[in-house]
Design an enzyme around this catalytic site. Sequence first.
Site, PDB file in Angstrom:
ATOM      1  N   HIS A   1      -1.181  10.490   2.770  1.00 40.69           N
ATOM      2  CA  HIS A   1      -0.833   9.945   1.219  1.00 40.69           C
ATOM      3  C   HIS A   1      -1.658   9.011   0.873  1.00 40.69           C
ATOM      4  O   HIS A   1      -1.734   7.672   1.248  1.00 40.69           O
ATOM      5  CB  HIS A   1       0.564   9.688   1.328  1.00 40.69           C
TER       6      HIS A   1
ATOM      7  N   TYR B   1       9.836   6.354  -5.285  1.00 37.65           N
ATOM      8  CA  TYR B   1      10.707   5.308  -5.170  1.00 37.65           C
ATOM      9  C   TYR B   1      11.182   4.812  -6.517  1.00 37.65           C
ATOM     10  O   TYR B   1      10.468   4.564  -7.504  1.00 37.65           O
ATOM     11  CB  TYR B   1      10.124   4.042  -4.709  1.00 37.65           C
TER      12      TYR B   1
ATOM     13  N   PRO C   1      15.070  -0.686   4.793  1.00 35.08           N
ATOM     14  CA  PRO C   1      13.899   0.485   4.925  1.00 35.08           C
ATOM     15  C   PRO C   1      13.117   0.740   3.763  1.00 35.08           C
ATOM     16  O   PRO C   1      12.336   1.355   3.747  1.00 35.08           O
ATOM     17  CB  PRO C   1      14.906   1.797   4.911  1.00 35.08           C
TER      18      PRO C   1
ATOM     19  N   LYS D   1       9.014  -0.252   6.812  1.00 32.64           N
ATOM     20  CA  LYS D   1       8.260  -1.064   7.679  1.00 32.64           C
ATOM     21  C   LYS D   1       8.873  -1.125   8.976  1.00 32.64           C
ATOM     22  O   LYS D   1       8.182  -1.504  10.113  1.00 32.64           O
ATOM     23  CB  LYS D   1       8.028  -2.524   7.195  1.00 32.64           C
TER      24      LYS D   1
ATOM     25  N   TYR E   1       2.379  -2.329   1.382  1.00 30.58           N
ATOM     26  CA  TYR E   1       2.829  -0.869   1.813  1.00 30.58           C
ATOM     27  C   TYR E   1       1.959  -0.129   2.900  1.00 30.58           C
ATOM     28  O   TYR E   1       2.579   0.267   4.035  1.00 30.58           O
ATOM     29  CB  TYR E   1       2.804  -0.072   0.563  1.00 30.58           C
TER      30      TYR E   1
HETATM   31  P1  FAD Z   1      15.040   2.038  18.680  1.00 32.97           P
HETATM   32  O1  FAD Z   1      14.373   3.074  17.873  1.00 32.97           O
HETATM   33  O2  FAD Z   1      16.372   1.592  18.323  1.00 32.97           O
HETATM   34  O3  FAD Z   1      15.231   2.227  20.268  1.00 32.97           O
HETATM   35  C1  FAD Z   1      15.739   1.694  20.969  1.00 32.97           C
HETATM   36  C2  FAD Z   1      16.411   2.126  22.254  1.00 32.97           C
HETATM   37  O4  FAD Z   1      17.080   1.555  22.981  1.00 32.97           O
HETATM   38  C3  FAD Z   1      17.462   3.507  21.700  1.00 32.97           C
HETATM   39  O5  FAD Z   1      16.717   4.811  22.243  1.00 32.97           O
HETATM   40  C4  FAD Z   1      18.702   3.094  22.284  1.00 32.97           C
HETATM   41  O6  FAD Z   1      19.264   4.115  22.713  1.00 32.97           O
HETATM   42  C5  FAD Z   1      18.071   2.357  23.311  1.00 32.97           C
HETATM   43  N1  FAD Z   1      19.093   1.338  24.034  1.00 32.97           N
HETATM   44  C6  FAD Z   1      19.987   0.221  23.454  1.00 32.97           C
HETATM   45  N2  FAD Z   1      21.071   0.081  24.364  1.00 32.97           N
HETATM   46  C7  FAD Z   1      20.327   0.193  25.588  1.00 32.97           C
HETATM   47  C8  FAD Z   1      20.800  -0.232  26.768  1.00 32.97           C
HETATM   48  N3  FAD Z   1      21.745  -1.167  27.035  1.00 32.97           N
HETATM   49  N4  FAD Z   1      20.266   0.214  27.939  1.00 32.97           N
HETATM   50  C9  FAD Z   1      19.133   1.223  27.777  1.00 32.97           C
HETATM   51  N5  FAD Z   1      18.692   1.553  26.486  1.00 32.97           N
HETATM   52  C10 FAD Z   1      19.202   1.177  25.339  1.00 32.97           C
HETATM   53  N6  FAD Z   1      12.622   2.521   9.496  1.00 32.97           N
HETATM   54  C11 FAD Z   1      12.063   3.009   8.563  1.00 32.97           C
HETATM   55  O7  FAD Z   1      10.644   2.558   8.428  1.00 32.97           O
HETATM   56  N7  FAD Z   1      12.282   4.032   7.624  1.00 32.97           N
HETATM   57  C12 FAD Z   1      13.616   4.613   7.702  1.00 32.97           C
HETATM   58  O8  FAD Z   1      13.801   5.627   7.005  1.00 32.97           O
HETATM   59  C13 FAD Z   1      14.496   4.162   8.678  1.00 32.97           C
HETATM   60  N8  FAD Z   1      15.696   4.455   8.744  1.00 32.97           N
HETATM   61  C14 FAD Z   1      16.516   4.232   9.957  1.00 32.97           C
HETATM   62  C15 FAD Z   1      18.024   4.716   9.749  1.00 32.97           C
HETATM   63  C16 FAD Z   1      18.611   4.307  10.922  1.00 32.97           C
HETATM   64  C17 FAD Z   1      20.008   4.581  10.918  1.00 32.97           C
HETATM   65  C18 FAD Z   1      18.123   3.205  11.896  1.00 32.97           C
HETATM   66  C19 FAD Z   1      19.274   2.610  12.998  1.00 32.97           C
HETATM   67  C20 FAD Z   1      16.966   2.553  11.602  1.00 32.97           C
HETATM   68  C21 FAD Z   1      16.065   3.157  10.730  1.00 32.97           C
HETATM   69  N9  FAD Z   1      14.808   2.712  10.449  1.00 32.97           N
HETATM   70  C22 FAD Z   1      14.077   3.166   9.461  1.00 32.97           C
HETATM   71  C23 FAD Z   1      14.081   1.750  11.386  1.00 32.97           C
HETATM   72  C24 FAD Z   1      13.405   2.367  12.467  1.00 32.97           C
HETATM   73  O9  FAD Z   1      14.063   3.655  12.784  1.00 32.97           O
HETATM   74  C25 FAD Z   1      13.358   1.226  13.580  1.00 32.97           C
HETATM   75  O10 FAD Z   1      12.828   0.233  13.078  1.00 32.97           O
HETATM   76  C26 FAD Z   1      12.630   1.952  14.661  1.00 32.97           C
HETATM   77  O11 FAD Z   1      13.276   2.925  15.405  1.00 32.97           O
HETATM   78  C27 FAD Z   1      12.430   0.674  15.670  1.00 32.97           C
HETATM   79  O12 FAD Z   1      11.962   1.334  16.846  1.00 32.97           O
HETATM   80  P2  FAD Z   1      12.460   0.366  18.520  1.00 32.97           P
HETATM   81  O13 FAD Z   1      11.701   1.424  19.425  1.00 32.97           O
HETATM   82  O14 FAD Z   1      12.379  -0.824  18.252  1.00 32.97           O
HETATM   83  O15 FAD Z   1      14.164   0.693  18.615  1.00 32.97           O
HETATM   84  C1  DHB Z   2      11.306   7.335   4.678  1.00 29.08           C
HETATM   85  C2  DHB Z   2      11.951   6.178   4.847  1.00 29.08           C
HETATM   86  C3  DHB Z   2      12.008   5.135   4.057  1.00 29.08           C
HETATM   87  O1  DHB Z   2      12.665   4.088   4.377  1.00 29.08           O
HETATM   88  C4  DHB Z   2      10.580   4.771   3.234  1.00 29.08           C
HETATM   89  O2  DHB Z   2      10.471   3.585   2.557  1.00 29.08           O
HETATM   90  C5  DHB Z   2       9.924   6.066   3.059  1.00 29.08           C
HETATM   91  C6  DHB Z   2      10.259   7.268   3.655  1.00 29.08           C
HETATM   92  C7  DHB Z   2      11.529   8.589   5.051  1.00 29.08           C
HETATM   93  O3  DHB Z   2      12.546   8.782   5.852  1.00 29.08           O
HETATM   94  O4  DHB Z   2      10.940   9.630   4.786  1.00 29.08           O
END
Ligand code: FAD
Ligand code: DHB
Length: 389
Positions: free
Chosen positions: A72, A200, A292, A296, A384
């Site tokens: 994009h 947005y 979100p 980021k 962004y």
């Molecule tokens: P996570 O993806 O949370 O991975 C952590 C892992 O550790 C999980 O699989 C969990 O099961 C595991 N874990 C937890 N506790 C334990 C334990 N005790 N022992 C072993 N394993 C464990 N970001 C965006 O940019 N856009 C979005 O739209 C967006 N939507 C989101 C919606 C939700 C509901 C959430 C929670 C987050 C969202 N985010 C979004 C943020 C983004 O998804 C996260 O920043 C990203 O997943 C971070 O990755 P991570 O690997 O650090 O953590």
């Molecule tokens: C999506 C989520 C976001 O938080 C964003 O800023 C842009 C896209 C998505 O889930 O596609």
Amino acid sequence: MRTQVCIIGGGPSGLLLSQLLDRAGIASVVLERQSRDRVLSRIRAGVLEYGSVGLLERAGVAERAHAEGLPHTGTYLAVQNEGFRIDFDALIGKRVMVYGQTEVTRDLYDARDRAGGTVIHGVAGTALHDLDTTAPFVTYTLDGTGHRIDCDFVAGCDGFHGPSRQAIPKDVLTEYERVYPFGWLGVLSETPPVSHELIYANHPRGFALASMRNANLSRYYIQAPVDDPLDKWTDAAFWDELRRRLPLDAADTLITGPSIEKSIAPLRSYVADPMRWGRLFLVGDAAHIVPPTGAKGLNLALSDVHYLHAGLVAHYADGSDAGLDAYSATALRRVWNAIRFSWWFTTTMHRFPGQTPFDQAIQDAELRHLQGSSTAQANLAENYVGLPY
Ligand code: FAD
Ligand code: DHB
């Protein structure tokens, strides 16, 4: 069992770290609480910075992203049902890629399988020990049996609620937090996206976002009270509300269908400082959360992996701990930039309870300035698409 790096959490950050370490000849074990199917059923982020894509390339897992992801070159912002475009490419010569977190995670699991990597699912009671010594270890139970992994380092990639951050003594950690007084209600539907680029939208009824996963999979969000019961939001109620908040031309052409996922996420900014304690390194959501709006969260988790991986490689290859010693400060510098941008974009695009006429006039002025000033647009674009590592 013994390994060099014990990685807690098999989300995108834990898997990518394991993959990059493997390619540098460093052994790791990934411990994940959930089943693989459960991890892959979580619908989360959708936008990758090109720095993130570059990292996936270095890990040898970017092939499908390049084939199926959607580059994009800009995005739309909308104010009161009227849109204007921010052209990243024209403003700063950069772009982003729309490719879902679910797919990134699937690609990483496939790569770990191909390399014969160890990812242990279904662990319970994960606990970290002796992190302030040179011989840390991690214990957990699997199917009721206790296990212990001895290692050189522990990577806490276990998200906001995981045990890693809790293992750092309270008097060592400074926590910064802002909780926003609303949530995002998200819907995934097998319908063509309403726009070929993201929208947005700032609207008197609240924020809305039109996003996508592919040509027949749309992702939409609307600002909603975080404690709204989900059954209040029938599909019809969601589509009606989304239509009200989008630009008029998009609202007219919106194609609706049954939701295949619907959830409400809270919005929060959070930073834990430092991101290292002894032999423990926090990565991604374990150390920081952004609302979100700026897309980021996933990208920050991946840039943490970049810094930690480089530090670990230097430790094992050259015996240099300079990278590991600088990890927390280096990662936090980039984290704070994203915290600031995500806070600003969230504040500018949402309606806050109790917003005064002054607050509203400031928000209107901010958006008018953004609409009319290529300098302001370039500032948004630079943040962004992602600041350099
Ligand atoms: P996570 O993806 O949370 O991975 C952590 C892992 O550790 C999980 O699989 C969990 O099961 C595991 N874990 C937890 N506790 C334990 C334990 N005790 N022992 C072993 N394993 C464990 N970001 C965006 O940019 N856009 C979005 O739209 C967006 N939507 C989101 C919606 C939700 C509901 C959430 C929670 C987050 C969202 N985010 C979004 C943020 C983004 O998804 C996260 O920043 C990203 O997943 C971070 O990755 P991570 O690997 O650090 O953590
Ligand atoms: C999506 C989520 C976001 O938080 C964003 O800023 C842009 C896209 C998505 O889930 O596609």
